[in-house]
Each structure stands twice: as C-alpha cells, then as structure tokens.
Enzyme design. Structure first.
Site, PDB file in Angstrom:
ATOM      1  CB  SER A 138      -0.933 -44.537  22.171  1.00  0.00           C
ATOM      2  OG  SER A 138       0.186 -43.808  21.784  1.00  0.00           O
ATOM      3  N   GLY A 139       0.281 -42.998  24.933  1.00  0.00           N
ATOM      4  CA  GLY A 139       0.476 -41.682  25.550  1.00  0.00           C
ATOM      5  C   GLY A 139       0.002 -41.620  26.991  1.00  0.00           C
TER       6      GLY A 139
ATOM      7  CB  THR B  94       7.319 -45.968  27.724  1.00  0.00           C
ATOM      8  OG1 THR B  94       6.586 -46.687  26.720  1.00  0.00           O
ATOM      9  CG2 THR B  94       8.784 -46.194  27.525  1.00  0.00           C
TER      10      THR B  94
ATOM     11  CG  ASN C  37       3.667 -40.787  23.482  1.00  0.00           C
ATOM     12  OD1 ASN C  37       4.462 -39.873  23.686  1.00  0.00           O
ATOM     13  ND2 ASN C  37       3.729 -41.944  24.096  1.00  0.00           N
TER      14      ASN C  37
ATOM     15  CB  SER D  89       4.049 -43.270  20.276  1.00  0.00           C
ATOM     16  OG  SER D  89       3.170 -44.348  20.404  1.00  0.00           O
ATOM     17  CB  SER D  90       6.456 -47.874  22.832  1.00  0.00           C
ATOM     18  OG  SER D  90       6.700 -47.085  23.956  1.00  0.00           O
TER      19      SER D  90
ATOM     20  N   GLY E 193      -2.359 -50.606  25.176  1.00  0.00           N
ATOM     21  CA  GLY E 193      -3.615 -50.997  25.806  1.00  0.00           C
ATOM     22  C   GLY E 193      -4.698 -51.194  24.750  1.00  0.00           C
TER      23      GLY E 193
ATOM     24  CD  GLU F 179      -4.678 -46.795  21.405  1.00  0.00           C
ATOM     25  OE1 GLU F 179      -4.576 -45.606  21.131  1.00  0.00           O
ATOM     26  OE2 GLU F 179      -3.744 -47.618  21.292  1.00  0.00           O
TER      27      GLU F 179
HETATM   28  N1  LIG Z   1       4.829 -39.812  35.362  1.00  0.00           N
HETATM   29  C1  LIG Z   1       4.994 -38.906  34.397  1.00  0.00           C
HETATM   30  N2  LIG Z   1       5.485 -37.694  34.690  1.00  0.00           N
HETATM   31  C2  LIG Z   1       5.670 -36.789  33.731  1.00  0.00           C
HETATM   32  N3  LIG Z   1       5.384 -36.959  32.452  1.00  0.00           N
HETATM   33  C3  LIG Z   1       4.886 -38.135  32.062  1.00  0.00           C
HETATM   34  C4  LIG Z   1       4.683 -39.182  33.032  1.00  0.00           C
HETATM   35  N4  LIG Z   1       4.178 -40.222  32.376  1.00  0.00           N
HETATM   36  C5  LIG Z   1       4.106 -39.872  31.069  1.00  0.00           C
HETATM   37  N5  LIG Z   1       4.527 -38.612  30.897  1.00  0.00           N
HETATM   38  C6  LIG Z   1       4.576 -37.861  29.608  1.00  0.00           C
HETATM   39  O1  LIG Z   1       3.742 -38.501  28.686  1.00  0.00           O
HETATM   40  C7  LIG Z   1       4.481 -38.877  27.531  1.00  0.00           C
HETATM   41  C8  LIG Z   1       3.979 -40.204  27.054  1.00  0.00           C
HETATM   42  O2  LIG Z   1       4.322 -41.204  27.949  1.00  0.00           O
HETATM   43  P1  LIG Z   1       4.732 -42.647  27.518  1.00  0.00           P
HETATM   44  O3  LIG Z   1       5.643 -42.603  26.367  1.00  0.00           O
HETATM   45  O4  LIG Z   1       5.121 -43.366  28.705  1.00  0.00           O
HETATM   46  O5  LIG Z   1       3.361 -43.185  27.020  1.00  0.00           O
HETATM   47  P2  LIG Z   1       3.046 -44.672  26.603  1.00  0.00           P
HETATM   48  O6  LIG Z   1       1.903 -45.103  27.422  1.00  0.00           O
HETATM   49  O7  LIG Z   1       4.246 -45.497  26.619  1.00  0.00           O
HETATM   50  O8  LIG Z   1       2.580 -44.428  25.128  1.00  0.00           O
HETATM   51  P3  LIG Z   1       2.786 -45.389  23.894  1.00  0.00           P
HETATM   52  O9  LIG Z   1       1.795 -46.485  24.049  1.00  0.00           O
HETATM   53  O10 LIG Z   1       2.489 -44.513  22.763  1.00  0.00           O
HETATM   54  O11 LIG Z   1       4.171 -45.831  23.941  1.00  0.00           O
HETATM   55  C9  LIG Z   1       5.904 -38.952  27.961  1.00  0.00           C
HETATM   56  O12 LIG Z   1       6.736 -38.683  26.874  1.00  0.00           O
HETATM   57  C10 LIG Z   1       5.944 -37.868  29.001  1.00  0.00           C
HETATM   58  O13 LIG Z   1       6.132 -36.627  28.390  1.00  0.00           O
HETATM   59 MG   LIG Z   2       5.396 -46.371  25.327  1.00  0.00          MG
END
Ligand SMILES: Nc1ncnc2c1ncn2[C@@H]1O[C@H](COP(=O)(O)OP(=O)(O)OP(=O)(O)O)[C@@H](O)[C@H]1O
Ligand SMILES: [Mg+2]
Length: 1009
Positions: A69-70, A74, A119, A122-123, A349, A351
């Site tokens: 997560s984070g 997404t 996050n 977070s999704s 993923g 965890e």
């Molecule tokens: N390529 C990137 N460039 C800039 N910031 C990023 C990038 N990837 C992620 N982030 C930052 O990290 C934060 C978390 O990313 P994201 O929501 O994609 O995580 P996730 O893997 O989907 O987490 P979750 O499993 O909780 O949904 C985003 O809100 C953003 O602020």
């Molecule tokens: Mg996500």
C-alpha cells in the site's frame, strides 16, 4: 531522480513521493517513437510495448501492478491508461470511450479509496480492468472487476485514518440545498462513522474532488437522478451511524434494545421512503425462520449495534458493486466485434501487518496466485523455452508456490474449504473450532504452523498467539489471527434487514437488496466471502493466463511518504515479497532478448547486403547472415530452433542503432527516388501543359492568320472576279457609261449654267460691265470667254445701231484716243465733247469759205487759234481751217489766208503732255511755206484738230502723221531752230493758260498755268 528500472522486461518503480517532470505528452511521444530498451526505463515504455504488441501482434496483454500500500500502483495504472489513451487513435467515438474509461477512476477512487496511515489515497479494493480494442487498436470499451472492498472501514477505522473519501467529499462539496435535501450537516464531527480529527488530508481538496466526481459520473453516463440516488444512499449510511441504540428489557426481563432518539431513523425513513417503525424493528430484533415456524427474538444493544453496522457495511459495499456494474454498463462493448484486450490489475501486494485477519489472508492468497502466474508464465516459460529451443540452460532454483496455493484453495482440504465447512456446520461454531480443525488437518503441512503444531515439534515462538495460525508464504511467514474469520466469511446480513431495505421506496436502495423480496426468499445460504473470492480469483487467473503478462513492481522507499528518503531494509523486504530476486537470477542466467527468426529477420534484414532488399533463403540462415555481417561476437548469440537469443541488451542496442542509421539511409534513398519521381512527373506535366498551350496558341495564331489570308484571298478574289465580270459585262454594256454619265452631268451642269445665264443676262448697256461669277471653277475660263463674247457682242450690237455719222464721230474719237490717251492731260476732258469742227461759224463767213478750194470738200476744222511769235513769244490770233488737202491759216480780221500748207508738207506735229493747247506744226523743207519755218500755235480744241489732221494726212497721203507728245521740241525759225521748253506753272497746268517767254534767241520757255 531515476525511479524506474528493468529486470528483463519487468518494470520496477519506486515511489518518488513528488511530482517528476517525466510525464506528459512530450514524453509520451518520445516513448511512442522508440522501442523498449532504447530510452531510459519508464512506465510509458512498458505501456508502449504492451500496446504495440497488442495492436501489431494481435496478442492480448495484461499489466500486473503489484506492491504494498502506498507503493504507487494506482498511480502507475493511471499512467498506463493515460499513455494508452494518448496513443490509441482519435475520433469522436474513440475519444468519448477514452474519456469514459479515464473518468471511471475518480468515481471508483471516491467510493473505494480512503486515507490510511500509509497512503493518503489508498485503494481499499482490488481492481482489474479489461480495456478492449478493435483491430486498429482504438478502444471500444472495457470491463472493471473489483475485489474485496474493505467494507469494515465504513464503520470502523484506525486513529489517523479516514472513512472512504465520498463521505468527506459529500459533506464538504455539496451545496447547501443538496445538504438540506439529504438532511445532512456540513460538520464531519457530527457523524459517528467519521473519525473526528482526520477530516482534512494534506494535498486533498474534498470540495474540488466532489465536483470532479459529479462531472466524471456525468461523463460516464450517470443520469442526474442516479447521481442523486447514489448520494442519498451515501447519506443513509452516514445517518445509520448516528442511530443510537439503548438498552431495553423485554417483559420477561430478557435484554432487548431500542432506538434512543427516533429523529435520525425518522429522517432515514423519509429519505428512502421507509416506515421507521419497521426499520427499528429490523434493527432491534431478529426473525428465525424454520420450516415450521417463525420465531422473533429481540436483540440486545450489542447485537443491535452489530446489526446496524452490518447494515451500513452491506449497504455501502453493495452500493460500490452497483457503481462498478453501472460503470460497466456504460463502458461495456457490444457483442460481435473481434476484440483485443489489455487488462490492468491494480491489487494490493503481499503484506505482513502486525495483526493479520481474514482480509489479509485472502489478499495474500491472491498474491500467492499471482506469484504462481509469474512462475508459470515467466520463470517456467523461460526455462521451458530454452529447452524447447535446444539452448543449454543453467538451471535456476526457484520456489514453486503451488503447494501453498493448494494449502489455501484445495477444494476439500484447503483452508478456505475448511472455513466454509465450519461456517455451514450445525452446532456450536466458533473461530477456535475452526483453528482446531486447521491444526488437525495441517499438522504435518510444511507451510502451516500454529501453537499446536509448534508444540508438537517442541518449538516455542512467543510471537505466535494461541488463536493464531501461520502460513509460510512464498514471500515470508505471516501469522493470522482467526478472530472473526467465521463471521467475515459468512458475511451474513439478517434477513429482517434486507427485507426492510427491499421495502424502501427508494429504487436504488431497493435494488441493492434483491434477496429481501419475500418471493425470492430462499433458505439457501448465499455463497461465503471465501468462496466468492476464490471464484473471482480463479476467473482472474484464467483471464491472466490467456494474456501476455507485463509486470510493474512498485516499491515504496520509506514508511513516511517522504521524498528523498530511502530505507534499504524496507526496500529489501519488498524486493523479496515481490519476487524480484528470482527474476534477476533467471534473467542473469539466460539471454536478455529473444525473438523468432522470422520477425528478427524482418526487423534487421535491411542491415545486410545479402538479405536486403530480397532474401529467398530460410529465416535462420538470413539471421545468421545478418549477424555474421555485423560481426556480433558468438558469445552474445545463441541460435535456438525457432528463435535467436541475444545475451546482453548492449548488442540489441547496437543492432537498433545500426537499424536506425540504415533506415535513415533508406529514407534518404526513398526520399531521393520520390523527389526525382515527383519532379519528373511535375516536369512531364508542365511539359504536357506547355505543349498543349503552345499548340493551342499556334493553332490560334494560324487560325487567325488563315482567317486573314482567307479574308484577303476573298477580297482579291472578289476584286478579280469583279474585274473579270466587269470585263465580260463591258461587252454587254456601254463602255463609256461613266464618261457619258459624267459628260451628261457635266453638260447638264453646263446647260443649267448657260440657261441660267441666258435667263439672267446682264443689261446690254455697253458700259455695264457686270457679269455673274462662274458656279464652278472649271467654268472660269469659259465664263471669262463668255463675258468677253457678250461684251463684244454688246459692243457690236451697239455699233450696228450707230448711224454713219455717229460712226464717223466715234472713229475720230477712236483715233484721238489712239493718239492721246494716256499721253496728254487734256485728253480725258475731250472725250465726252463731240467734235464740232466749225467753231467760228464758217457758214456765216463767206470770206473764210472762199479760202478753201472747191474740190477740197468741206472744211474739216475751222477755229480760232493763237499763233506764238517765235521771235518774241507773243501771241496773235488767227483762223485755222483744215481741209482734206490743206491747213489754212488766215488772219482773223480780214480773213485773208496768211499761209496755206499742203498736208503732205506737214512732217509732224508736237504737243505737250499738259492741258494746254500748244502745238507745233513741223513742216517739211520741201513745202512751199516751209521756208518760213514751223508754226507754233495754240488751239482750244487741239485734240480734235490734231486728230482730224492726222486723218486728213492719212486720207490724203496714206501716211501716218507723226504726233509727238513732248515737253521739249525744236521749231525751225528762219533757217535755224528754236528750242521750245514747256514747263508746268505753280498751278500744275490746271487751266491750260500759256505764257511764253523768250529765253535768249534760241530758246522759248512756255509756262502752263
Ligand atoms: N510516479 C509517481 N510520481 C509521483 N508521486 C507518486 C508516484 N507514484 C505514487 N506517488 C505518490 O504516492 C501516493 C500513493 O500512490 P498510490 O495511491 O498509487 O499507491 P498504491 O500502491 O495504489 O497504494 P494502495 O495500495 O494503498 O492503493 C500517491 O498518492 C502519490 O502521492
Ligand atoms: Mg491504490
């Protein structure tokens, strides 16, 4: 900062926690133009490979994005979607499909994402989205599948976390009317389900996001009514949280429950069209139904709260599912078209949390399955490919997690199966009975541990609780707490509640609880959460196996969402969980790049003289030729049965460079040929046009010239013909017609002129000299002649009427004019005076008559003259008689002849030119009187006298008497001569009076006064 790298074709992405300038249209264009290894590693490069092979090789693709997560899953999935949307073509329909696909994200994020400690966005659900394309690679639509929404979050979440974004967005973003309509208040603190203190999140603007959500829903195709209904259901959930339950007691003293403040439930009832009493009953009691009877049991406060929360969770999760389905309805593709599919999987993923429960268990199970896909497709495939291709392969050991998957999912002996069995089993069922069963079944399983199995093996691990079991996942050991496994798996909602919901007037709410319909009521249990999840994982796996996988492994560099902080331990753990190490090992052992001979040859054929532009040999020989010519070292290459293997990317880059150079050359060649061709065509076209123009021009000129010539020829011809015709016709017509005509006209004119003259002749008076002018110039001469003729005729006529006497008179006058006209000044005066001849009355003077001889006829002139004495110049009067033969000078007084001069003795006469009457009679010497000398006489009628004398001389002697008009003459006088000089007096000789003066003996000066 570099956040991407590759292991083979797996993209590893590290969350930068900051916006980097490596995205956007410019980068999309750059990655679109290059192949995978040509530019720096990037999520665009991976999306490009996936999309291009989907489009060009007709190979369905899936992009598996995993990570904690984070870690940025997404975000990565959004980048992939934006890339594909940007490159997959244009068009009104395509654009609207793209828009819908892209806009599904904000909707799902609003309802499915929440702020967690790790996050801010977070999704809280797993998402798999299939995007479908047509044969050209334009998107047609898609299908979204969601997994396991974390619905417990609706009623409970950790300190510092938030409920799903939608609750906050609605309260912050709705305008006052909407809030009023939903009977909500803006303050989040007023809602039990919203943790106080964390209503705001840094960098998240709930108000703006609410607007974005509404517009996204509109773009996707939600109607206004649908949006309103969705928000009403959201409001219902919030309000349910505020329904407080109080202790009550039944009549028999058993505990029961009731609603503390009926207002909340009243509002809910009003909003969704539900009887609040019924709702209260559904919340506070439970109807047990058996085949025979219905038993209603009152619920105590805890149970009622549980029921309320269960209702809230269920309503929300069903709403979420409904939303996904509704989106799918909008973006789904009609049947019939052949499609290519690109799947994007964004799922939590592997965890390991401190306290792992049922949710974590199923997530990790899902990750085990994904790992299996990875093993099956990537690792196994890799090894098998080497085997297939006959290339020596150094075996790489990797852990095949099939056994763990089996442990969980086995149909009879799997943990999920046992859990289901426990849930369905009659009798007392609890989490601990479930654990006991697991311990019993898996006591010998290598990947299962629990306190009991440890004890059996005499191991002591204090981290393992009594109500826990542990599974050795591929990525590490995870200890799960069995608490509420049964409940969560059962996922039951009391029938009273679903029936109550079904009774609501609200169409959306009602549709979320179809099982509440009494007609549909069945005693059959709905499938458990575990079974459902297993089923959807199986479908997902089937889906993934049918596609070519592309991996994005997301890593978060630290736990604090901080940019620039890199925790090696944390990353090492993630690298292990993500299976990156096996990945590296396999790639290292083998070849980085491989491709079928045919496609390799197709791509690099142009690098060799022998294979370009034609190659008739086999594919493998062709590839050997190309690589041989490029002298690539043999260690770098391995020739498989159907594929060429290249060990390092360096060689591939080299090939790509060479290819690019060659393409440039070829492009130049094509350009050259094309330009030449174009110029030639252009030239030919111009030449054609020029010829056309000049031919037209020449034609035109010639036509003009011909026209002129023709006109000239016709003219000449006409002339010639005319001439000829005239020549011919001349025979038949009067040749001198013109002359005749002109003569006729001329004559006519002449006639007219002459007749005119005749009728209008001037008078016949000879003195009238008038004569009309000629009307035409050419009559001038004739006219002049006519005038002359007329005049002569007039004169003749005049003469003819004259009597002989008049003729005589005129003849004398004529003679006088011949003698004196223009010579003597007294002449003009003499003209009108008739010649009398006798001025002295001769008839009455017989004496004088006697002087003349008889035969001599009449006296021509008889007058008194003065004789000038030549000696002294004195004058004396005399009588002069002129007869036919003599001039007789007689004395005035006695009329005696003093001198008789025969006319033939007169030699000449001299007169002056003045008005005087002086004249001299020059006598010839032979005459009888001549000896006395010449006479100097003065006559008053000198003109008449001399004229008659002239005629008499002429008649008598046929001699012309010389009459000299002069001022100086000499007269003979006594043997000598006397010079007579006549001068004009001061009066100009006007009256003709003379005075003579002797000047010496020889000169006599006569002055005319
Ligand atoms: N390529 C990137 N460039 C800039 N910031 C990023 C990038 N990837 C992620 N982030 C930052 O990290 C934060 C978390 O990313 P994201 O929501 O994609 O995580 P996730 O893997 O989907 O987490 P979750 O499993 O909780 O949904 C985003 O809100 C953003 O602020
Ligand atoms: Mg996500």
């Amino acid at each position: 900062m570099e956040i991407y790298t590759y292991i083979g074709n797996v993209l590893v992405s590290v969350n930068p926690y900051q916006q980097l300038p490596i995205y956007g249209p410019e980068f999309i264009a750059r990655y679109w133009d290059h192949t995978f290894y040509e530019l720096k590693p990037h999520v665009y490069a991976l999306a490009n490979v996936a999309y291009q092979s989907l489009r060009d090789q007709d190979q369905d693709q899936c992009i598996l994005i995993t990570g904690e997560s984070g870690a940025g899953k997404t975000e990565a999935s959004k980048l992939v979607m934006t890339y594909v949307a940007a490159v997959c073509g244009e068009g009104e329909r395509v654009n609207s499909v793209k828009e819908q696909l892209l806009q599904s994200n904000p909707v799902l994020e609003a309802f499915g994402n929440a702020k967690t400690i790790r996050n801010n966005n977070s999704s809280r659900f797993g998402k798999y989205m299939d995007v479908e394309f047509d044969f050209k690679g334009s998107p047609l639509g898609g299908i979204i599948t969601n997994y396991l929404l974390e619905k417990s979050r609706v009623v409970k979440h950790f300190e510092g976390e938030r409920n799903f974004h939608i609750f906050y967005q609605l309260l912050a973003g709705a305008d006052p009317q909407l809030l009023k309509a939903l009977k909500l208040e803006r303050d989040t603190n007023g809602y039990a389900y919203l943790n106080p203190g964390a209503s705001r999140v840094d960098g998240v603007d709930d108000t703006a996001n609410f607007k974005a959500l509404q517009s996204a829903m509109t773009v996707i195709g939600f109607s206004k009514e649908e949006i309103r209904q969705v928000l009403e259901v959201v409001a219902l959930v919030l309000k349910l949280g505020n329904v407080e339950l109080a202790d009550e007691f039944q009549a028999n003293g058993a505990p029961a429950s009731g609603i503390r403040d009926g207002r909340g439930i009243q509002e809910i009832g009003e909003m969704v069209g539900l009887n609040s009493v019924e709702l209260e009953r559904a919340l506070c009691s439970r109807t047990m139904e058996t085949a025979k009877e219905k038993v209603v049991t009152a619920l105590n406060v805890v149970q009622a709260q549980y029921a309320r929360d269960a209702l809230a969770k269920n309503v929300y999760s069903r709403l979420f599912n409904w939303l996904v389905n509704r989106i799918n309805e909008s973006i789904e593709v009609g049947t019939g078209e052949k499609r290519k599919v690109m799947g994007v999987l964004d799922i939590y993923g592997f965890e390991i949390l401190e306290d792992n429960s049922f949710e974590q268990f199923v997530i990790n199970y899902c990750n085990e399955k994904l790992q299996q896909v990875f093993i099956e497709i990537t690792l196994k495939e890799e090894q098998e490919e080497y085997k297939r291709e006959g290339i020596p392969w150094v075996k790489v050991d990797y852990f095949d997690n099939g056994i763990i998957c089996n442990l969980i999912e086995h149909n009879q002996q799997g943990i999920l199966a046992l859990l289901d069995e426990e849930c369905l089993r009659p009798g007392v069922v609890s989490d601990s009975t479930f654990l006991a069963k697991l311990n019993q079944v898996f006591s010998k399983h290598g990947h299962y541990e629990s306190k009991v199995t440890q004890n059996a093996q005499h191991q002591y691990d204090h981290s393992m609780g009594l109500n826990c079991f542990r599974i050795c996942h591929y990525a590490g050991k995870v200890t799960y707490n069995v608490n509420s496994f049964i409940d969560k798996n059962n996922d039951l909602l009391f029938r009273d509640l679903s029936q109550a919901m079904w009774k609501a007037q609200h169409p959306l709410l009602r549709s979320l609880f179809p099982e509440g319909d009494p007609k549909q009521a069945s005693l059959k249990r709905p499938p458990t959460a575990g079974v459902q999840f297993k089923g959807s994982v199986a479908i997902l796996m089937k889906n993934l196996y049918s596609k070519k996988p592309n991996y994005i492994r997301c890593i978060k560099p630290n736990e604090h969402q901080q940019r620039g902080e890199f925790s090696s331990e944390l990353v090492a753990i993630q690298a292990r969980y993500l299976g990156l190490l096996e990945n590296v090992r396999v790639r290292r052992a083998g070849y980085a790049y491989r491709q079928a001979y045919r496609s390799f040859l197709e791509r690099y054929r142009l690098l060799s003289q022998s294979t370009w532009p034609r190659w008739d040999g086999g594919d493998r020989e062709g590839v050997e030729k190309v690589l041989g010519e490029l002298s690539v070292s043999s260690e770098e290459l391995a020739f498989g049965k159907t594929k060429i293997f290249i060990r390092s990317p360096k060689t591939l880059f080299y090939l790509e460079d060479q290819r690019r150079l060659r393409i440039q050359q070829l492009a130049t060649l094509i350009q050259k040929v094309y330009r030449g061709w174009r110029c030639r065509i252009h030239y030919q076209l111009m030449r054609k046009s020029q010829i056309l123009i000049s031919s037209w021009f020449r034609g035109h000129m010639q036509k003009k010239r011909y026209g002129k010539m023709k006109a000239s020829a016709l003219l000449i011809q006409a002339f010639a013909r005319g001439w000829k015709a005239r020549k011919n016709y001349r025979k038949y017509f009067r040749s001198g017609a013109a002359l005749t005509l002109s003569n006729f006209i001329y004559k006519n004119i002449a006639r007219k002129f002459l007749l005119g003259l005749k009728n209008d002749l001037p008078s016949t008076n000879v003195l009238d000299k008038r004569w009309p002018a000629a009307p035409y110039k050419y009559f001038n001469t004739a006219n002049h002649e006519l005038q002359k003729l007329f005049y002569q005729w007039k004169c003749k006529k005049f003469r003819d009427q004259l009597s002989p006497k008049q003729v005589e008179v005129l003849r004398e006058k004529l003679c006088a004019s011949e003698l004196f006209k223009g010579k003597k000044a007294s002449y003009p005066q003499s003209v009108p005076i008739p010649f009398h001849g006798d001025y002295i009355g001769l008839q009455g003077n017989p004496k004088l008559q006697k002087l003349k001889c008889r035969e001599e006829g009449p006296v021509l002139v008889a007058e008194a003259v003065m004789k000038v004495n030549r000696g002294n110049g004195k004058t004396s009067s005399r009588i002069l008689l002129l007869t036919k033969g003599h001039v007789i000078i007689a004395d005035t007084k006695n009329s005696q002849a003093k001198a008789v001069i025969a006319l033939n003795g007169v030699a000449g006469v001299s007169v002056t030119s003045f008005k005087d009457g002086l004249f001299s009679l020059h006598l010839s010497e032979i005459s009888s009187v001549g000896s006395k000398g010449d006479f100097l006489l003065v006559s008053e009628h000198v003109i008449e006298l001399l004229t008659k004398m002239y005629q008499a001389v002429l008649d008598a002697t046929q001699r012309q008497l010389p009459v000299t008009v002069t001022e100086e003459f000499s007269v003979r006088f006594k043997e000598s001569s006397l010079a007579v000089k006549v001068i004009q007096g001061p009066g100009g000789g006007g009256n003709g009076k003379l005075s003579c003066k002797k000047k010496g003996s020889r000169c006599l000066e006569v002055t005319v006064q």
